[in-house]
Design an enzyme around this catalytic site. Structure first.
Site, PDB file in Angstrom:
ATOM      1  N   GLY A  32      39.734  41.476  39.147  1.00 18.78           N
ATOM      2  CA  GLY A  32      39.364  40.201  38.470  1.00 18.78           C
ATOM      3  C   GLY A  32      40.380  39.214  38.117  1.00 18.78           C
ATOM      4  O   GLY A  32      41.498  39.524  38.368  1.00 18.78           O
ATOM      5  N   LYS A  52      39.122  49.810  33.417  1.00 19.97           N
ATOM      6  CA  LYS A  52      39.584  48.500  33.567  1.00 19.97           C
ATOM      7  C   LYS A  52      41.294  48.275  33.033  1.00 19.97           C
ATOM      8  O   LYS A  52      41.621  48.843  32.031  1.00 19.97           O
ATOM      9  CB  LYS A  52      39.064  47.561  32.602  1.00 19.97           C
ATOM     10  CG  LYS A  52      39.117  46.307  32.673  1.00 19.97           C
ATOM     11  CD  LYS A  52      37.819  45.289  32.082  1.00 19.97           C
ATOM     12  CE  LYS A  52      38.444  43.695  32.030  1.00 19.97           C
ATOM     13  NZ  LYS A  52      37.320  43.073  31.699  1.00 19.97           N
ATOM     14  N   ASP A 148      28.531  35.554  29.303  1.00 21.43           N
ATOM     15  CA  ASP A 148      28.825  35.273  30.690  1.00 21.43           C
ATOM     16  C   ASP A 148      27.662  36.571  31.501  1.00 21.43           C
ATOM     17  O   ASP A 148      28.135  37.218  32.104  1.00 21.43           O
ATOM     18  CB  ASP A 148      30.368  36.017  30.771  1.00 21.43           C
ATOM     19  CG  ASP A 148      30.862  35.705  32.363  1.00 21.43           C
ATOM     20  OD1 ASP A 148      30.182  34.723  33.197  1.00 21.43           O
ATOM     21  OD2 ASP A 148      31.710  36.330  32.655  1.00 21.43           O
TER      22      ASP A 148
END
Length: 350
Positions: A32, A52, A148
């Site tokens: 990302g 992540k 989002d």
């Protein structure tokens, strides 16, 4: 024991797990704007985990605080069955790690566009949308607004979906962070307003608007427009005639009434999330073509045509004090119909 991750200096290689740790790193799941996500096996829980990994070297104090804010809000809403649980946060050397639930079946975007999707499958649409709405309602009850919401941020776990990525989330009920989110899913007020300029917008109502676009994604395999702004011809046509979507998509009167209440320019009059969720679950038909037929992009239609049925599995959703029960799959419906050629196809937006 807290897993300790040994970061690797080369961007070509993932961070390495120290030998005595419980996590065994496997491969990369995605990249990302702010970091990479890796898959790992937790030998203690015997569950797969998503890690992540965000490189913090070179970030100033404000940017570092931003990463901590994401973890804080994600942790606050963890524990809901339709939100990926954040299990641990580890900060080591030049890296910041968030260890969470891992789905091995990709995201909702790929399911809609590449693996048949849900076109013509009314029970499955109700199941998936109900789970998403339940997750967002839980966030709102905790004072967290996602900002989002999109299929790329919804991960598949079989018939269950889980919401992820709280990087743009806020605890501000009224926000002035205009343009925060992904273009296809932004409400007009989040872009500064449509009829007249606004100085702020309702964060919860903005999430409801995004869920309206996601519902169109699920039912028709398409977006209603590219952007809810004056430059977009399709959206401008909808503003002039709020029955416009029904002229380009085989949308039932019942769904059309729901959509008009969601895509309301006046956010104060927009459908509330609990009422939106209830009306979707109670909708008798999403399309004019019936349960087994609807419009779709050619790619989604071709994939759906080969889908096989499965036994229905009841799933319970909670909206406030109410509980709704529906089936997780429609074991008969298949996509037929034809491409309208008007609405835009789904596209991935970072």
């Amino acid at each position: 024991m807290t897993p300790s991750l040994q970061p690797h200096n080369s961007a070509k290689h993932p961070p390495q797990i120290i030998h005595n740790d419980s996590l065994v790193l496997q491969d990369m799941l995605g990249v990302g704007a702010y970091g990479s996500v890796y898959k790992a096996y937790d030998q203690v829980s015997r569950q797969m985990r998503a890690i992540k990994c965000i490189r913090t070297a070179g970030l100033d104090s404000r940017q570092r605080a931003f990463q901590g804010h994401e973890a804080e809000l994600h942790s606050l809403v963890s524990g809901h069955p339709n939100i990926a649980t954040l299990h641990e946060v580890v900060e080591e050397d030049d890296f910041f790690y968030m260890i969470m639930d891992c789905g091995l079946e990709g995201d909702l975007f790929s399911k809609i566009t590449e693996r048949g999707g849900y076109v013509g499958k009314a029970l499955a649409i109700k199941s998936i949308f109900g789970q998403i709405a339940s997750a967002v309602l839980h966030c709102h009850s905790k004072g967290v607004f996602h900002r989002d919401l999109k299929p790329e941020n919804i991960i598949m776990f079989g018939d269950v979906v889980k919401l992820v990525d709280f990087g743009l989330a806020t605890t501000e009920p009224i926000s002035s962070d205009f343009g925060c989110g992904s273009t296809f899913y932004l409400s007009p007020e989040c872009q500064g307003g449509y009829v007249e300029q606004v100085t702020s917008f309702d964060s919860a109502a903005n999430d409801v608007w995004s869920l309206g676009v996601i519902l169109i994604n699920l039912v028709f395999g398409r977006n209603p427009w590219k952007q809810a702004c004056p430059r977009d011809e399709t959206f401008s046509a909808f503003v002039l005639n709020n029955d416009f979507l029904q002229t380009i998509l085989p949308m039932s009167d019942e769904l059309n009434d729901i959509i008009k209440s969601v895509f309301c320019l006046n956010s104060k009059r927009r459908l509330s999330l609990p009422e939106f969720a209830r009306r979707v679950q109670g909708c008798t038909s999403f399309t004019t073509a019936g349960e087994g037929s609807s419009s779709s992009s050619p790619r989604a239609t071709a994939a759906a045509a080969g889908a096989t049925g499965a036994e229905t599995t009841p799933i319970r959703f909670h909206f406030g004090h109410d509980a709704l029960l529906c089936n997780s799959r429609d074991n008969k419906a298949q996509s037929q119909g034809q491409d309208s050629g008007v609405c835009v196809e789904l596209h991935s937006v970072a």
